[in-house]
Design an enzyme around this catalytic site. Structure first.
Site, PDB file in Angstrom:
ATOM      1  N   SER A 184      -2.786  -4.950   2.608  1.00  0.00           N
ATOM      2  CA  SER A 184      -2.538  -5.139   1.178  1.00  0.00           C
ATOM      3  C   SER A 184      -1.556  -6.281   0.990  1.00  0.00           C
ATOM      4  O   SER A 184      -0.739  -6.555   1.882  1.00  0.00           O
ATOM      5  CB  SER A 184      -1.956  -3.852   0.578  1.00  0.00           C
ATOM      6  OG  SER A 184      -1.453  -4.062  -0.726  1.00  0.00           O
ATOM      7  N   TYR A 223       2.838   4.090   0.431  1.00  0.00           N
ATOM      8  CA  TYR A 223       1.681   3.216   0.611  1.00  0.00           C
ATOM      9  C   TYR A 223       2.109   1.859   1.166  1.00  0.00           C
ATOM     10  O   TYR A 223       1.509   1.344   2.123  1.00  0.00           O
ATOM     11  CB  TYR A 223       0.972   3.041  -0.729  1.00  0.00           C
ATOM     12  CG  TYR A 223      -0.231   2.125  -0.685  1.00  0.00           C
ATOM     13  CD1 TYR A 223      -1.465   2.586  -0.248  1.00  0.00           C
ATOM     14  CD2 TYR A 223      -0.129   0.791  -1.090  1.00  0.00           C
ATOM     15  CE1 TYR A 223      -2.569   1.747  -0.214  1.00  0.00           C
ATOM     16  CE2 TYR A 223      -1.232  -0.052  -1.058  1.00  0.00           C
ATOM     17  CZ  TYR A 223      -2.440   0.431  -0.620  1.00  0.00           C
ATOM     18  OH  TYR A 223      -3.538  -0.408  -0.573  1.00  0.00           O
TER      19      TYR A 223
END
Length: 240
Positions: A135, A148
Site C-alpha cells: 500500500s 493495517y
C-alpha cells in the site's frame, strides 16, 4: 514476463483489485487459480472459468489448508493480494485485539508463510515472480489505520529483503503499492479512490515489464514527497 500459459496463484482474487486482476491475467492467456473466503463470489469466478480455492488466510490453519490444497500443482507466479482492514482507533473506543490479530496474520504472516512454502517450487520454473501487494501507506501511515499500516510496512520490508536474497535466482520479486482503491474494504473511506480496474492494470503492467516496484496512482506523489522528506510524507498521511 510473458504471461501466456503461465500458471498464477492469486490470493484474494474474488473481489476488488484481485477480481479485476484475475480477469486481466486471463485475457493475457494465464491460467489463474484464485483464493477467497466468500462462497458466492468464488462460485461466480468458477462459473467464469477460473480455478478457485476457498481459503481463510487470517490464521495459520487456513494458510496451511491452502498449502495442502495446492499439493503438487506448479505455479509460475504467486500474487499475495489478499488483505484485511481493521478498525483500530483509540479516539473512538478501545480496539478489539482479536480483530487486530486476524488483520496482522492475513496481511503479513500469510504472505510470508505462502512465500516460504512456494519458493522451492517457483525456483524450479524457467522464470517466476512473487508479487506482494502492499500500500502507499507502507511508505507513510494514516492515523486511522495503524494496524493495517504496520502490516503493509512489514510486508514492504519483507519484499525488499526477499528481493535481495533472491536476486541471483530466476524469481523476480515485485512490490505493488496502490493508493486508496474503490473496493468493499474502503467503502467507508471518504478519500478519493482509484477504480479497482485501473489499479489492477498497473499491477499487471509491473508483472509484464518485470519492474521491482509499482507505485500506483497517488502513491507516486507520496513516494516523491518521502524522497524529499519522510517527515513531509508523514505529515500528509497522518491526518487521515
Amino acid at each position: 514476463m510473458d504471461l501466456k500459459d503461465k500458471a498464477v496463484l492469486l490470493t484474494g482474487g474474488s473481489a476488488g483489485i484481485g477480481r479485476e486482476l484475475a480477469h486481466l491475467l486471463k485475457e493475457k492467456g494465464a491460467r489463474v487459480t484464485l483464493t477467497g473466503r466468500n462462497k458466492d463470489r468464488l462460485a461466480e469466478m468458477q462459473d467464469e472459468g477460473f480455478e478457485v480455492i476457498e481459503a481463510d488466510l487470517s490464521n495459520a490453519k487456513g494458510v496451511d489448508a491452502l498449502i495442502a490444497d495446492i499439493g503438487e500443482r506448479e505455479f509460475d507466479v504467486l500474487i499475495n493480494n489478499a488483505g484485511q482492514l481493521v478498525d483500530h482507533d483509540f479516539r473512538k473506543e478501545l480496539p478489539d485485539p482479536n480483530a487486530a490479530d486476524d488483520c496482522i496474520y492475513a496481511n503479513l504472516s500469510a504472505p510470508i508463510r505462502l512465500t516460504t512454502a512456494l519458493v522451492p517450487m517457483l525456483g524450479r520454473q524457467p522464470e517466476a515472480s512473487i508479487v506482494n501487494v502492499t500500500s502507499g501507506l507502507a511508505i507513510a501511515p494514516a492515523a486511522r489505520q495503524p494496524v493495517y499500516c504496520a502490516t503493509k510496512s512489514g510486508l514492504r520490508a519483507y519484499s525488499l529483503t526477499l528481493r535481495e536474497q533472491l536476486k541471483d535466482t530466476n524469481i523476480h520479486v515485485i512490490e505493488a503499492l496502490p493508493p486508496v482503491v474503490d473496493t468493499q474494504m474502503n467503502a467507508d473511506n471518504p478519500m478519493s479512490k482509484m477504480p479497482a480496474a485501473e489499479c489492477a492494470a498497473q499491477i499487471l503492467d509491473a508483472i509484464e515489464t518485470n519492474r521491482a516496484e509499482a507505485n500506483i496512482g497517488m502513491t507516486k506523489l507520496l513516494k516523491l514527497a518521502e524522497s524529499i522528506s519522510p517527515a513531509l510524507a508523514r505529515s500528509i498521511t497522518l491526518r487521515f
